[in-house]
Design a protein around this motif. Structure first.
Motif, mmCIF file in Angstrom:
data_model
loop_
_atom_site.group_PDB
_atom_site.id
_atom_site.type_symbol
_atom_site.label_atom_id
_atom_site.label_comp_id
_atom_site.label_asym_id
_atom_site.label_seq_id
_atom_site.Cartn_x
_atom_site.Cartn_y
_atom_site.Cartn_z
ATOM 1 N N ASN A 110 62.793 95.492 -26.612
ATOM 2 C CA ASN A 110 62.060 94.278 -26.951
ATOM 3 C C ASN A 110 62.257 93.947 -28.423
ATOM 4 O OD1 ASN A 110 60.789 93.753 -24.387
ATOM 5 N ND2 ASN A 110 59.571 95.580 -24.774
ATOM 6 N N ASN A 121 63.097 87.422 -25.713
ATOM 7 C CA ASN A 121 62.160 88.517 -25.977
ATOM 8 C C ASN A 121 62.788 89.897 -26.099
ATOM 9 O OD1 ASN A 121 59.763 86.866 -25.888
ATOM 10 N ND2 ASN A 121 60.249 86.606 -23.742
ATOM 11 N N GLY A 122 64.040 90.044 -25.653
ATOM 12 C CA GLY A 122 64.666 91.352 -25.726
ATOM 13 C C GLY A 122 66.005 91.393 -25.029
ATOM 14 N N ASP A 168 67.609 87.854 -23.764
ATOM 15 C CA ASP A 168 66.773 86.659 -23.690
ATOM 16 C C ASP A 168 65.967 86.572 -24.980
ATOM 17 O OD1 ASP A 168 64.242 88.178 -23.360
ATOM 18 O OD2 ASP A 168 65.017 88.637 -21.365
ATOM 19 N N ARG A 178 59.966 89.831 -32.436
ATOM 20 C CA ARG A 178 59.435 88.472 -32.317
ATOM 21 C C ARG A 178 60.282 87.725 -31.295
ATOM 22 N NH1 ARG A 178 62.963 85.187 -34.643
ATOM 23 N NH2 ARG A 178 64.426 86.043 -36.132
ATOM 24 N N THR A 179 59.777 86.614 -30.835
ATOM 25 C CA THR A 179 60.520 85.789 -29.886
ATOM 26 C C THR A 179 61.627 85.038 -30.622
ATOM 27 O OG1 THR A 179 58.526 85.518 -28.556
ATOM 28 C CG2 THR A 179 60.304 83.941 -28.184
#
Length: 94
Positions: free
Chosen positions: A67, A49-50, A47, A70-71
């Motif tokens: 993770n 985020n990770g 996703d 960064r997004t």
């Protein structure tokens, strides 16, 4: 314009990574999942985020969440990020 993350995108990335880049997934588990003893790994989901992995460590399957720093924006961003992470992991492994 690139596609945002969805279940379909996650599944497509995971299938590709597990089938075509299995050694990279093991590197993610070893270098970013704090499982240097991992001998096998599979990407279960990704996703913004990770990523969720499962790794074979000794005789045990271990769940791992890696993770990102960064997004991520979209699937294309994930592609570039995963490539950079493999490069980083290979430098550490040397």
């Amino acid at each position: 314009m690139s596609e945002p993350f969805s279940t379909e995108i996650s599944d497509r990335i995971c299938t590709h990574m597990n089938e075509d880049h299995a050694s990279a997934v093991v590197l993610y588990a070893q270098a970013f999942g704090d499982q240097p003893q991992a001998t096998e790994a599979q990407m279960l989901a990704i996703d913004a985020n990770g990523m969720d992995l499962t790794a074979q460590v000794n005789d045990e399957k271990v769940p791992i969440r890696v993770n990102f720093e960064r997004t991520l924006k979209d699937a294309e961003d994930a592609h570039h990020t995963l490539i950079e992470m493999v490069k980083q992991a290979r430098k550490v492994a040397k």
